[in-house]
Design an enzyme around this catalytic site. Sequence first.
Site, PDB file in Angstrom:
ATOM      1  CD  GLU A 149      80.264   4.170 -55.787  1.00 17.93           C
ATOM      2  OE1 GLU A 149      79.858   3.940 -54.061  1.00 17.93           O
ATOM      3  OE2 GLU A 149      79.470   3.899 -56.606  1.00 17.93           O
TER       4      GLU A 149
ATOM      5  CE  LYS B 179      80.992   0.009 -53.119  1.00 18.22           C
ATOM      6  NZ  LYS B 179      80.608   1.309 -53.773  1.00 18.22           N
TER       7      LYS B 179
ATOM      8  CG  ASP C  58      73.914   0.675 -37.329  1.00 17.66           C
ATOM      9  OD1 ASP C  58      75.360   0.207 -37.273  1.00 17.66           O
ATOM     10  OD2 ASP C  58      74.483  -0.537 -35.300  1.00 17.66           O
TER      11      ASP C  58
ATOM     12  CG  HIS D 203      81.380   5.742 -61.785  1.00 20.26           C
ATOM     13  ND1 HIS D 203      80.725   4.796 -60.491  1.00 20.26           N
ATOM     14  CD2 HIS D 203      82.661   6.293 -61.418  1.00 20.26           C
ATOM     15  CE1 HIS D 203      81.095   5.528 -60.037  1.00 20.26           C
ATOM     16  NE2 HIS D 203      82.178   5.645 -60.355  1.00 20.26           N
TER      17      HIS D 203
HETATM   18  C1  MEV Z   1      79.613   0.359 -57.994  1.00 24.94           C
HETATM   19  O1  MEV Z   1      79.643   1.250 -56.284  1.00 24.94           O
HETATM   20  C2  MEV Z   1      79.092  -0.574 -57.484  1.00 24.94           C
HETATM   21  C3  MEV Z   1      78.964  -1.423 -58.373  1.00 24.94           C
HETATM   22  O2  MEV Z   1      80.511  -2.317 -58.958  1.00 24.94           O
HETATM   23  C4  MEV Z   1      77.796  -3.044 -59.183  1.00 24.94           C
HETATM   24  C5  MEV Z   1      78.325  -3.414 -59.395  1.00 24.94           C
HETATM   25  O3  MEV Z   1      79.903  -3.617 -60.044  1.00 24.94           O
HETATM   26  O4  MEV Z   1      77.009  -4.903 -59.974  1.00 24.94           O
HETATM   27  C6  MEV Z   1      78.885  -0.933 -60.415  1.00 24.94           C
END
Ligand code: MEV
Length: 445
Positions: free
Chosen positions: A89, A285, A301, A398
């Site tokens: 990513e 995430k 792992d 991004h």
């Molecule tokens: C993207 O990989 C992760 C985010 O969505 C985490 C978040 O929203 O805190 C930017």
Amino acid sequence: MTTNTNGKLVSGFSKMSKIDKLNWVAQQLTDSEGALEDLKDFWHPKEEIQKLLDEFSENTISNFAVPFGVAPNFIINGKPYVVPMVIEESSVIAAASNAAKFWSKYGGFKTEIISTIKSGNVHFMWDGPFEKLQAIQPELEELILDATAPITANMRARGGGITAIEILDHTQELKNYHKIRVEFETVDSMGANFINSCLEEIASILRDFIPQHPSFEGKEKEVKVIMSILSNYTPDCLVKASVSCQVSELAELDKDHSPEEFAWKFEQAVRIAQVDTYRATTHNKGIFNGIDAVAIATGNDFRAIEACGHTFASRNGKYTSLSDVSIENGVFTYWLTIPLAIGTVGGLTALHPLAKRSLELLGNPGAKELMQIVAAVGLANNFGALKSLVTKGIQIGHMKMHLMNILNQLEASETEKAEAVHYFTHHKVSFNSVSQFLQNLRNPS
Ligand code: MEV
């Protein structure tokens, strides 16, 4: 080898040679020749390395390349680190690096190990009064320690081994269900194989012990071991990472608002992740973006780490944020408490040449030090994500990082890429805007 009529089902595949497997797979694709070439392009040029990679898994036909990058400027407990990260990513390493650089000005990350215990269970069915099982526990425990001694010898020499044994009654939840819960200290190894070997030995002791023990009679002599396996839920293998600064020192992070307003918005973003499961999942995430990337780079792992982290996030009955924030007396503090069952010996850590290099880059840490590094990176990525979300949003950064992917997808030349990078420093990146830019460049009229 035999295949069925449409050629998709196959038996005897695992026994075929690598090249036969590769050809068979290529035949499943429309452009078989092209596919064969693509798959072979990723074979490692050094035969011995390719052999090593082949043997990590089953039915290997090629390698799947993912970028290996580094995030410099991490200061953790006063020590500088260049952190290796394996991730596809585009903005994750940039986010970690930016956060690391920012916090390096304010004392860096502080981390502490809270606990390092892992556990596993022999799950079994037994019908009788639980007190009878409890009564034989000391005897059984002694037998277990004796029988597992050859397996635990090396671990004990390194300061680890079995640290607790307990028989538990789960018959209220499932008829006749009991388990022997065993706790382990696995020192610098993640310890999955060690734990599972011990548990299988313990299961075989249990199978022999119960039928021949004089205190049991009738159906009490029957024990059915269902399975013996470590638990990937390791809430007692816990690490905390935190950062802190004066609220006024957050000023550079949001040019459009006061640091107090930035801090307030940041806090609200965390509170939302604490109360809203939909947001908590994405919030966490973002933490695992960093954690998984270091876990993969160091041969750990990441599936086990993720599974555990999400269970931990639900430990109070509701899935919630793994990180927390406080703003008190003008001081902003942000922290992450997370279970991390990882190792720096065993598994792929020494086998994968790049995992070995990653660990070397980190100064060959022990498991406890690696836990602290990984937690700091998780917090850095989480901080970076929230900082963007409550200010300019994540898409600007991004999409800037994603620009190269779009250019490659549109088969831009090196000159076109250079022009695009220059142009999109001041323009919004989207697939359409990049495509339009290239069209204009290619057909100036
Ligand atoms: C993207 O990989 C992760 C985010 O969505 C985490 C978040 O929203 O805190 C930017």
